[in-house]
Design an enzyme around this catalytic site. Structure first.
Site: not given
Ligand code: IMP
Ligand code: MG
Length: 176
Positions: A165, A100, A42-43, A103, A152
């Site tokens: 959101r 979105d 949803k992000g 990370d 965060f």
């Molecule tokens: P990944 O670690 O790159 O696989 O990110 C996984 C998911 O974690 C992202 O698509 C976001 O939905 C969530 N995420 C990572 N960092 C943040 C943050 O700082 N705020 C909110 N959601 C986050």
């Molecule tokens: Mg995401």
């Protein structure tokens, strides 16, 4: 965890201005060629909604995927699953994945791998936030709105436990 402060880092105005620039970059890249823009729920929903409206290409089609990632904080194993797939055909079309935040990189890498095997003409990515601090896998970026080092982030589609959101600006969540 107690929340101390929700501090804006990019105002709604700054976000809107940056998205207009990205729309121009996307139009310069694809012109009038068939393009499927895929939002990651949803992000990315709010970023997606604004980004697609900044694109002029008349051949654009829209679709969504939903993924969940289960990362264990004390080990580097991550598993990502797709909970909802696209519904329109992408064979022979350009595909742009809209996420979105990147990370660790595992979620976008997973989607990139899945879509790269589906016969799209090209596969590219558009990301609202490139968050450098915890990157574990090198991911392929084509369009990035903003880069941050750490923290965060909530607002403009991003959540903490499903909240915040709806905030119109991008904020850092400060914990006690
Ligand atoms: P990944 O670690 O790159 O696989 O990110 C996984 C998911 O974690 C992202 O698509 C976001 O939905 C969530 N995420 C990572 N960092 C943040 C943050 O700082 N705020 C909110 N959601 C986050
Ligand atoms: Mg995401």
């Amino acid at each position: 965890m107690q929340i101390k402060e929700i501090r804006p880092i990019f105002t709604a105005h700054e976000v809107a201005a940056r998205i207009q620039e990205l729309g121009k970059e996307i139009d310069a890249m694809y012109g009038d060629e068939p393009l499927v823009i895929v939002g990651v729920l949803k992000g990315a929903s709010i970023f997606f909604a604004d980004l697609v409206r900044s694109v002029q290409n008349p051949e654009v089609e829209l679709d969504f995927v939903r993924v969940s990632s289960y990362g264990l904080s004390d080990c580097s194993s991550h598993s990502v699953v797709m909970n909802k797939d696209v519904e329109i055909g992408i064979q022979g079309k350009h595909v742009l994945l809209v996420e979105d935040i990147v990370d660790t990189g595992h979620s976008l890498q997973y989607l990139y791998d899945v879509f790269s095997q589906r016969g799209a003409r090209t596969l590219r990515t558009a990301v609202l936030l490139d968050k450098k601090e915890r990157r574990e896998v090198k991911v392929h970026f084509d369009f990035v709105a903003f880069t941050i080092d750490e923290g965060f982030v909530v607002g403009y589609g991003l959540d903490f436990a499903e909240k915040y959101r709806h905030l119109p600006e991008i904020c850092i969540l400060e914990f006690e």
